[in-house]
Design an enzyme around this catalytic site. Structure first.
Site, mmCIF file in Angstrom:
data_model
loop_
_atom_site.group_PDB
_atom_site.id
_atom_site.type_symbol
_atom_site.label_atom_id
_atom_site.label_comp_id
_atom_site.label_asym_id
_atom_site.label_seq_id
_atom_site.Cartn_x
_atom_site.Cartn_y
_atom_site.Cartn_z
ATOM 1 N N CYS A 234 -5.587 -3.054 2.363
ATOM 2 C CA CYS A 234 -5.331 -3.105 3.804
ATOM 3 C C CYS A 234 -6.607 -3.307 4.626
ATOM 4 C CB CYS A 234 -4.558 -1.844 4.218
ATOM 5 S SG CYS A 234 -3.789 -1.951 5.866
ATOM 6 N N LYS B 216 -9.427 3.073 -1.859
ATOM 7 C CA LYS B 216 -9.693 2.419 -0.565
ATOM 8 C C LYS B 216 -10.980 2.946 0.071
ATOM 9 C CE LYS B 216 -7.135 1.306 3.713
ATOM 10 N NZ LYS B 216 -5.865 1.566 4.440
ATOM 11 N N GLU C 267 0.844 -1.202 0.000
ATOM 12 C CA GLU C 267 0.000 0.000 0.000
ATOM 13 C C GLU C 267 0.880 1.253 0.000
ATOM 14 O OE1 GLU C 267 -2.217 0.154 3.619
ATOM 15 O OE2 GLU C 267 -3.563 1.757 2.943
#
Lengths: 261, 261
Positions: free
Chosen positions: A144, A110, A41
């Site tokens: 994540c 995200k 990430e």
């Protein structure tokens, strides 16, 4: 299809060093026959570099993606990487997958930003990654914290995704994610989940490594340690061989229920 | 509050022997200060005894529950157990929790029947377990395959359940449930999940043991092996001490998303 995963040390804001390291890993992955390399990430410009997130964020057609598309095409190996994306005055914690021919296969923002630093640097996405194809497989990305939510990984699994790519930056002390939650998502979704973490210190954070590629039985096809960089390369044919009896049939069996009272 | 869990060998259709063994375990649990004893799925009349499911199934006010209510009250230790319930011409794979005073605290019918044998013996339930209280804690039950679905455990966690009791009968070869999925449910739900399995052979099945009480960090408070009976007794205060940083905030953080395309 062979998949490569690079567990990377943070680049400490040295953008050219990160490019150079990605190119080295791409070359190695290609030499091993991999069709895709997954990296962590915010590898550009750095996860724990909030000072750089807004100032260095690039557009999807900007310098970073353009250079990496050219490098992927040159090596003949695709690349999935996390980066800071600028879209006008908005900045996102994004991930992009580039195919072995240099084409952008998918782009994702995200949804589940984690903690005050991320929420200060980025706006959240509101749409799951589109399902895309590579070597006859159906793929999608999460980033994540996203993968800790069974709802998001479950939605991808129900859409037929067989390989979920997860660039991540998970600090030491939260190893339950690699050891429990990532294998659970793979098992309950009857899919493979590749979770590429950073390792080592960056400012006041130390990333915990333990990157893992978990197959549909929840068992690792490969995993890295908690110290130091690693390049993992696996043949996904090994995941295809997991017996039917060990594959979740939740997607068929699920019965919505009332309650609880 | 202390919780006891009995990993039991199958009773092979000997109902009185099962009653006797439950009473022995209740006495031991009470002597150790436990307020509740959790035992496996279909302990009465036996999981892999489809020949007995319809013929021996009892109503909620029938002989089995009445006797066990009296025994729980006598020992001053509650009991959560799985059994075959008859309701008119319908038979369910059920679980009931009896309090330390002998009162029925909650009754539940398994939603996710597993495989052809269960679907032949039982009708499925359609309602999650009501949330109930014991010693100031909020509890609910799931049964075996139910807990593999993040949707069901998640609904209980979002309703504030801190302890999910799971009678189960999980054969050897499916250890990913105990090792991955049960800890994942505990971690992502910020709750404790107690999973009481059978162990050893019963007809053509061999149960895999590995019963576990997983705390909100996904780590076991206690676990049993894959061979032989075990009585686990833990103080849930140990689960209460899991640091906030290791507790999931998914219930607050979850952001519904569109897609995938």
């Amino acid at each position: 299809m062979k998949l490569a995963l690079w567990q990377a040390t943070p680049g400490n804001g040295n953008i050219e060093a990160v490019f150079s390291a990605i190119c080295t890993q791409l070359r190695a992955a290609a030499a091993a026959g991999a069709r895709l390399l997954l990296v962590p990430e915010l590898i550009l410009p750095g996860y724990n570099r909030p000072d750089l997130h807004q100032s260095l964020a690039q557009p999807l057609d900007g310098d970073w993606v353009t250079r990496l598309r050219a490098e992927a095409a040159r090596q003949g190996c695709g690349l999935c990487f996390g980066w800071a994306e600028r879209d006008g005055d908005r900045v996102y914690n994004a991930a992009t997958t580039i195919g072995p021919d240099g084409a952008v296969l998918a782009h994702y923002r995200k949804i589940q930003l984690f903690g005050p630093m991320e929420r200060s640097s980025f706006l959240p996405g509101d749409t799951l990654c589109p399902v895309f194809s590579l070597e006859g497989r159906r793929l999608a990305m999460l980033i994540c914290y996203d993968v800790e939510f069974p709802q998001h990984a479950g939605a991808l699994a129900r859409a037929g995704v067989g390989l979920i790519l997860v660039p991540t930056a998970n600090p030491a002390g939260f190893e339950h994610v690699q050891r429990i939650l990532v294998p659970a998502r793979a098992s309950e979704g009857n899919c493979t989940v590749a979770y590429a973490n950073l390792v080592g210190p960056e400012g006041d954070l130390t990333f915990g490594g333990l990157s893992v590629i978990a197959g549909p039985d929840g068992q690792p096809l490969a995993s890295a340690g908690a110290r130091g960089e690693a390049l993992l390369i696996v043949d996904l044919a090994a995941a295809d061989l997991v017996p039917v009896a060990l594959r979740s049939e939740q997607a068929v069996d699920y019965r919505p229920a009332r309650g609880p009272a």
